[in-house]
Motif scaffolding. Structure first.
Motif, PDB file in Angstrom:
ATOM      1  N   ARG A 239       0.833  -1.207   0.000  1.00  0.00           N
ATOM      2  CA  ARG A 239       0.000   0.000   0.000  1.00  0.00           C
ATOM      3  C   ARG A 239       0.876   1.269   0.000  1.00  0.00           C
ATOM      4  O   ARG A 239       0.549   2.249  -0.656  1.00  0.00           O
TER       5      ARG A 239
ATOM      6  N   CYS B 273      -8.772   5.130   4.661  1.00  0.00           N
ATOM      7  CA  CYS B 273      -8.756   3.770   5.196  1.00  0.00           C
ATOM      8  C   CYS B 273      -8.137   3.823   6.599  1.00  0.00           C
ATOM      9  O   CYS B 273      -7.086   4.425   6.801  1.00  0.00           O
TER      10      CYS B 273
ATOM     11  N   CYS C  68      -4.363   1.646   6.264  1.00  0.00           N
ATOM     12  CA  CYS C  68      -3.260   2.158   5.446  1.00  0.00           C
ATOM     13  C   CYS C  68      -3.303   3.670   5.310  1.00  0.00           C
ATOM     14  O   CYS C  68      -2.328   4.277   4.877  1.00  0.00           O
TER      15      CYS C  68
ATOM     16  N   CYS D 158     -10.089   0.229   2.846  1.00  0.00           N
ATOM     17  CA  CYS D 158      -9.940   0.264   1.396  1.00  0.00           C
ATOM     18  C   CYS D 158      -9.996  -1.124   0.795  1.00  0.00           C
ATOM     19  O   CYS D 158     -10.044  -1.265  -0.420  1.00  0.00           O
ATOM     20  N   SER D 159      -9.939  -2.151   1.629  1.00  0.00           N
ATOM     21  CA  SER D 159      -9.741  -3.499   1.079  1.00  0.00           C
ATOM     22  C   SER D 159     -10.002  -4.541   2.166  1.00  0.00           C
ATOM     23  O   SER D 159     -10.001  -4.218   3.349  1.00  0.00           O
TER      24      SER D 159
ATOM     25  N   CYS E 167      -6.773  -4.676   4.495  1.00  0.00           N
ATOM     26  CA  CYS E 167      -6.667  -3.657   5.542  1.00  0.00           C
ATOM     27  C   CYS E 167      -7.704  -3.923   6.638  1.00  0.00           C
ATOM     28  O   CYS E 167      -7.448  -3.684   7.815  1.00  0.00           O
TER      29      CYS E 167
HETATM   30 FE   LIG Z   1      -6.188   0.365   3.386  1.00  0.00          FE
END
Ligand SMILES: [Fe+2]
Ligand SMILES: [Fe+2]
Lengths: 331, 517
Positions: free
Chosen positions: B273, B401, B404, B434-435, B438
């Motif tokens: 990231r 996020c 990250c 974000c994902s 994460c």
């Molecule tokens: Fe993230």
């Protein structure tokens, strides 16, 4: 087309970084020490607390009882950044190498009187463990101290002490052999003469306040040990008994102490001048650790000086006290 | 002389051992748990520290000698480069923004590595790893300082570099690298070594330093190139240390495997990231490009990393799961990142721009599956708008996020038309991610990540204005106040490259060298 850029005279927009300019009284050319030191350590907006020490931030002024309005008040009089540091040590290393070669090539080690050689080994070989302890302690001050001006010289000090431990190991191997190192370690672990010193070093390993650790290690212990062992016993006493070769092998330590104590004194002076509280604290710590260090070193001094040890030790302590007084620490 | 001849000659390994671990002893006046208090709580089991294989054997005398030689050469080149106005040799002034990103984003991490390795180098009960870590600590302060010194001359002539340390602790996108390293040093000493020594220095280093250093070489930046090459032999030592740490931990106890595997998964993702910034640097910020981000990922991670993980399979280590997600993102990452910075160009300490036509063609050739379809039209539209005087700057604040700290700019794996959002409810609060990766990192240690100093939240809470600011005053301009807090000079450090002071000065200074005034 070849462009000769040297012919161009440019008026720069600024002369140094802003955080440096704020510290040197405006935008003007700064030294590499200044640019490589000021404000390098983060001071704000830490994201997480250490899982290994949740009571503190990553870098935290409250790890020590010493308080400073500005931790960049500390200045290393040697102006050591990494480049200046390694160049200085490489030069000393050259001399040390030449000295070892000289002693080795001329068979000076074999020419030493046996009792003298034994006395040297008895004294110097266990000291490699003391230097190793200092390596750990300075790593600690570097890791948990505050502000690059204070912590940067400690990584240099840590690695210097590792170097010293390695030079002492070479002395052991040159005048003796592998068994000599084992014997030195056995004495360090078991002999009465060394137990006070070993206890001192191990007690330092668990000190939590990085500034107190700085005092215990760099001020008190080294401040007595180096003048006693290298400046007095090796350079004076043993040399007069035909041990000049030994003084050549420990020249690094003598020169090193002469240089590093300037930084140690400057650091004490700055911290003591900051406030009456700091001064009082430094006086308490310094006298406490001085007394312990002097007591721990006395039996070691006796190994080489026998009956003379007490009077030599008290001279060394006197010199130490006046050195501290000059730095503003009255003990 | 005879005695000398009969003396046992020590082998290199034995000699190095008496020079390092032979110096250590079993303490008896203090308990080992008190001397090394942080070594147990992570759950890593070490039975025999003597099994540690020294990854390199360098005594201090040799270290000083060797390093001093490198310093001598390095500073001679830096000095000559400055004296000869070498900065005017870079391909074009847009390149300088790469240097800004490096000094504000990466150099402060070198310093953090210095302190982090001093901590690790104090805390391991094994003397072998302590010495190796301390030597790395010493190298890392070198890296921080040689970078600051080498880039000092750029600061004298260009904007955006002038308060890099202050910015690193405050500016929104710099919280990405900062939180990455804060995360590593606040972890236990073993996790720190896996995070930085292994995942960062060993697995990802070719995707961070190599792009910057080869980018510098391609673009005429002798300063960056020189400190980069000069650090190579240090890096080689650091890599062998990182690998030895992993092998040592895994060989010590089978219970260590799941812990280490989780750390590798986590830190590959955390590191990746951060590399978002490198990806956009490679594809957009270098006037003369070396290779695309996608190619770099394929060579350095998929091929080289693949071989490494095959090698580690005998310990039971597998390729991090996130590698699959990363493979799906590689056609999009740099474009989405640059698009975001182009949007927020008023709040960045470097310039942004729309690439020139040939550069768009280069991107299309490197990203045939994604660029023309998704990203080119947008960039061309922005260029048209800018030409009409409508250079657009987004002044709203994005959601970040929680892990990250990157704005929610990434798309769903496999669907580049849909932003990827994940959320978790924890103790009466909602946290955003974000994902999946994460999110998983957060869920494993929520008490750690709820502490994150998120720049956007902090701005909304009023913590990012200069002291004494009154946000209720008439005509209060929040962006201006935040930039003041950042020490970011509006109109000099930020906005489009077109029309910037850097652009004008560089042209004028080069003109002085190439034309008669
Ligand atoms: Fe993230
Ligand atoms: Fe580094």
């Amino acid at each position: 087309m070849h462009i000769d850029l040297r012919t161009v005279t440019i008026k720069p927009l600024r002369h140094t970084y802003d955080h440096v300019a704020r510290r040197i009284g405006g935008d003007k050319p700064a030294s590499r020490y200044q640019e490589g030191t000021f404000d390098l350590q983060a001071t704000a907006n830490f994201h997480y607390r250490p899982t290994w020490d949740p009571a503190h931030e990553i870098f935290d002024t409250s790890r020590t009882a010493i308080t400073m309005a500005d931790w960049y008040a500390f200045k290393d009089p040697r102006q050591f950044y990494y480049g200046a540091y390694t160049l200085a040590r490489a030069k000393q290393q050259d001399t040390a190498e030449a000295n070892f070669d000289f002693v080795e090539n001329r068979g000076l080690a074999q020419a030493l009187p046996v009792e003298l050689k034994d006395a040297v080994l008895r004294l110097l070989v266990p000291l490699r463990h003391v230097a190793w302890g200092s390596n750990m302690n300075n790593a600690s001050v570097c890791a948990y101290g505050y502000g690059t001006a204070f912590t940067q010289p400690c990584i240099y000090q840590a690695m210097d002490q590792l170097g010293i431990a390695q030079y002492l190991t070479r002395v052991g191997l040159l005048l003796g052999d592998l068994d000599t190192l084992d014997e030195g370690k056995r004495a360090w672990m078991e002999d009465d003469a060394w137990q006070g010193l070993r206890r001192y070093v191990e007690d330092c390993f668990v000190l939590q306040d990085p500034f107190e650790l700085f005092v215990a290690q760099n001020v008190a212990l080294d401040g007595l040990l180096y003048p006693l062992v290298y400046e007095t016993i090796v350079d004076d006493v043993l040399s007069s008994r035909g041990g000049t070769a030994v003084a050549m092998l420990t020249q690094f330590m003598t020169d090193w102490y002469g240089e590093t104590k300037k930084w140690v004194d400057a650091t004490m002076k700055t911290a003591a001048a900051e406030s009456a509280d700091n001064k009082a604290l430094l006086e308490t710590w310094t006298s406490h650790w001085r007394d312990r260090a002097a007591a721990a070193l006395l039996p070691v001094a006796r190994l080489a000086l026998a009956d003379n040890a007490d009077s030599v030790m008290s001279d060394v302590v006197q010199q130490f006290n006046s050195r501290q007084a000059k730095a503003g620490v009255a003990i | 002389m005879d005695m000398q001849a009969t003396k046992k000659k020590l082998g290199l390994k034995e000699r190095y051992q008496v020079m390092t671990r032979g110096l250590d002893w079993e303490p008896s006046y203090q308990k080992k748990e008190d001397i090394y208090p942080y070594v147990a709580y992570e759950g890593i089991k070490i039975h025999d520290w003597d099994k540690w294989e020294d990854p390199f054997r360098l005594t201090m005398d040799a270290y000083w000698k060797y390093q001093a030689e490198k310093e001598r050469k390095l500073y001679a080149i830096i000095d000559a480069y400055a004296q000869n106005n070498g900065h005017l040799n870079v391909t074009d002034a847009r390149y300088l923004n790469t240097v800004k990103l490096f000094l504000t984003g990466v150099s402060p991490l070198e310093y953090m590595a210095h302190r982090g390795f001093a901590h690790a180098g104090r805390q391991f009960p094994g003397a072998g790893p302590r010495v190796a870590c301390l030597m790395q600590s010493l190298d890392e302060i070198r890296h921080a300082q040689t970078q600051i010194h080498a880039l000092s001359n750029y600061n004298k002539h260009y904007n955006g570099l002038h308060d890099f340390r202050h910015m690193h602790d405050r500016v929104w996108y710099l919280s990405v690298p900062k939180s990455f390293f804060d995360d590593a040093v606040t972890a236990g000493p073993f996790e720190f070594m896996v995070a930085i020594g292994f995942s960062f220095e060993y697995v990802l280093t070719n995707l961070l330093f190599v792009p910057f250093v080869s980018g510098a070489a391609y673009n005429g930046d002798m300063s960056t190139m020189t400190f980069g090459f000069s650090a190579q032999s240090d890096e080689a030592r650091h890599m062998t240390l990182g690998l030895e740490v992993i092998k040592f931990i895994l060989e010590q106890d089978p219970d260590n495997l799941p812990i280490v595997q989780r750390w590798i998964d986590k830190w590959t993702w955390r590191g990746y990231r951060v590399l978002t910034l490198v990806a956009m640097m490679m594809d957009y910020m270098l006037p003369k490009r070396t290779m695309s981000w996608k190619e770099a990922w394929e060579v350095y991670f998929e091929e080289n990393g693949g071989a490494l993980f095959k090698d580690l399979a005998r310990y039971g280590i597998t390729m991090p799961k996130c590698a699959e997600t990363i493979a799906l993102e590689k056609d999009h990452l740099s474009h989405q990142a640059w698009g975001t910075f182009y949007n927020y160009g008023a709040a960045a300490a470097f310039h942004t721009w729309v690439p020139e036509k040939e550069e768009l063609d280069w991107l299309a050739s490197k990203y045939p599956d994604s660029f023309d379809k998704h990203y080119r039209p947008r960039l061309e539209y922005w260029r048209e708008q800018a030409a009409k005087g409508n250079r657009f700057y987004n002044k709203t604040l994005p959601m970040l996020c929680q892990t990250c700290q990157i704005p929610m700019l990434f798309t769903e794996p496999g669907d580049p038309t849909k932003i990827c959002y994940r959320e978790v409810d924890y103790k009466d609060n909602k946290y955003h991610f974000c994902s999946d990766h994460c999110k998983e990192i957060f869920e494993h240690e929520p008490e750690k990540y709820i502490q994150s100093w998120l720049p956007v939240h902090q701005i909304y809470q009023g913590n990012c204005f200069p002291e004494g600011t009154d946000p209720t005053a008439e005509g209060f301009d929040p962006l201006a106040a935040v930039l003041q807090y950042y020490h970011l000079e509006f109109g000099r450090d930020n906005l489009d490259f077109e029309g910037s002071e850097d652009q004008k000065n560089f042209d004028a200074w080069r003109g002085m060298a190439t034309k008669n005034a």
